[in-house]
Design a protein around this motif. Sequence first.
Motif, PDB file in Angstrom:
ATOM      1  N   HIS A   1      -5.428  20.877  11.407  1.00 42.29           N
ATOM      2  CA  HIS A   1      -5.847  22.240  11.736  1.00 42.29           C
ATOM      3  C   HIS A   1      -6.553  22.890  10.552  1.00 42.29           C
ATOM      4  O   HIS A   1      -6.243  22.586   9.397  1.00 42.29           O
TER       5      HIS A   1
ATOM      6  N   SER B   1      -5.254   7.799  16.232  1.00 44.18           N
ATOM      7  CA  SER B   1      -6.148   8.928  16.084  1.00 44.18           C
ATOM      8  C   SER B   1      -7.021   8.647  14.867  1.00 44.18           C
ATOM      9  O   SER B   1      -7.102   7.502  14.404  1.00 44.18           O
TER      10      SER B   1
ATOM     11  N   ARG C   1      -8.149  24.707  22.860  1.00 36.96           N
ATOM     12  CA  ARG C   1      -8.470  24.398  21.467  1.00 36.96           C
ATOM     13  C   ARG C   1      -9.961  24.160  21.279  1.00 36.96           C
ATOM     14  O   ARG C   1     -10.661  23.830  22.211  1.00 36.96           O
TER      15      ARG C   1
ATOM     16  N   ALA D   1      -9.362  22.624  14.894  1.00 36.74           N
ATOM     17  CA  ALA D   1      -8.995  21.449  14.105  1.00 36.74           C
ATOM     18  C   ALA D   1     -10.249  20.671  13.732  1.00 36.74           C
ATOM     19  O   ALA D   1     -11.283  20.782  14.386  1.00 36.74           O
TER      20      ALA D   1
ATOM     21  N   ASP E   1     -12.182  21.629  18.731  1.00 37.21           N
ATOM     22  CA  ASP E   1     -12.110  20.526  17.777  1.00 37.21           C
ATOM     23  C   ASP E   1     -13.503  20.242  17.235  1.00 37.21           C
ATOM     24  O   ASP E   1     -14.467  20.161  17.991  1.00 37.21           O
TER      25      ASP E   1
ATOM     26  N   ARG F   1     -11.309  21.956  24.292  1.00 38.76           N
ATOM     27  CA  ARG F   1     -10.285  21.106  24.892  1.00 38.76           C
ATOM     28  C   ARG F   1      -9.130  21.929  25.430  1.00 38.76           C
ATOM     29  O   ARG F   1      -8.700  22.902  24.824  1.00 38.76           O
TER      30      ARG F   1
ATOM     31  N   HIS G   1     -11.554  16.655  12.804  1.00 36.27           N
ATOM     32  CA  HIS G   1     -11.260  15.229  12.960  1.00 36.27           C
ATOM     33  C   HIS G   1     -12.333  14.475  12.188  1.00 36.27           C
ATOM     34  O   HIS G   1     -13.517  14.791  12.309  1.00 36.27           O
TER      35      HIS G   1
ATOM     36  N   ALA H   1      -7.072  13.926  10.697  1.00 38.44           N
ATOM     37  CA  ALA H   1      -7.343  15.197  11.367  1.00 38.44           C
ATOM     38  C   ALA H   1      -6.309  16.233  10.967  1.00 38.44           C
ATOM     39  O   ALA H   1      -5.237  15.900  10.467  1.00 38.44           O
TER      40      ALA H   1
END
Length: 145
Positions: free
Chosen positions: A43, A38, A85, A11, A87, A79, A13, A41
């Motif tokens: 995927h 957040s 994941r 993803a 990021d 993460r 961000h 952001a």
Amino acid sequence: MKKERHTLPAAVHLFLLRGNEILLLRRYNTGYEDGNYSVPAGHLDGGEEVKAAAIREAREEAGIELDPQDLRVVGVMHRLSLDERIDFFLAAEKWTGSIVNAEPDKCDELRWVRLDKLPDNVIPYVRQAISNFRNNQWFDSFGWK
């Protein structure tokens, strides 16, 4: 028998910056971290370069256009959440157009906040990534015990 390679969702961000402020959005009606803040952001769609994904997310979520030259990768996080994941965190201080809530079905508030005065309900890994950015820490792991 050949073992399949492990794959990770990836993803992007986006830290949209205005002086010492960052744009936060409050998630709404998504089923993930609703009510918490957040940054824009999403995927990677596959076959999409990291900066291209950030540009797409800026357009989809904030209604602005970014030039790839105005984007810089400021962090990577490995993460562990419900799954593992990767990021990517990118920052921009210039864009074209006015920031608007372009996805009111997924976001109920856009808010500029000081980088050193984040609301309590920022998603924890996003809070950590912002702290890493402020401290010039380029890589981090999060959620591993």
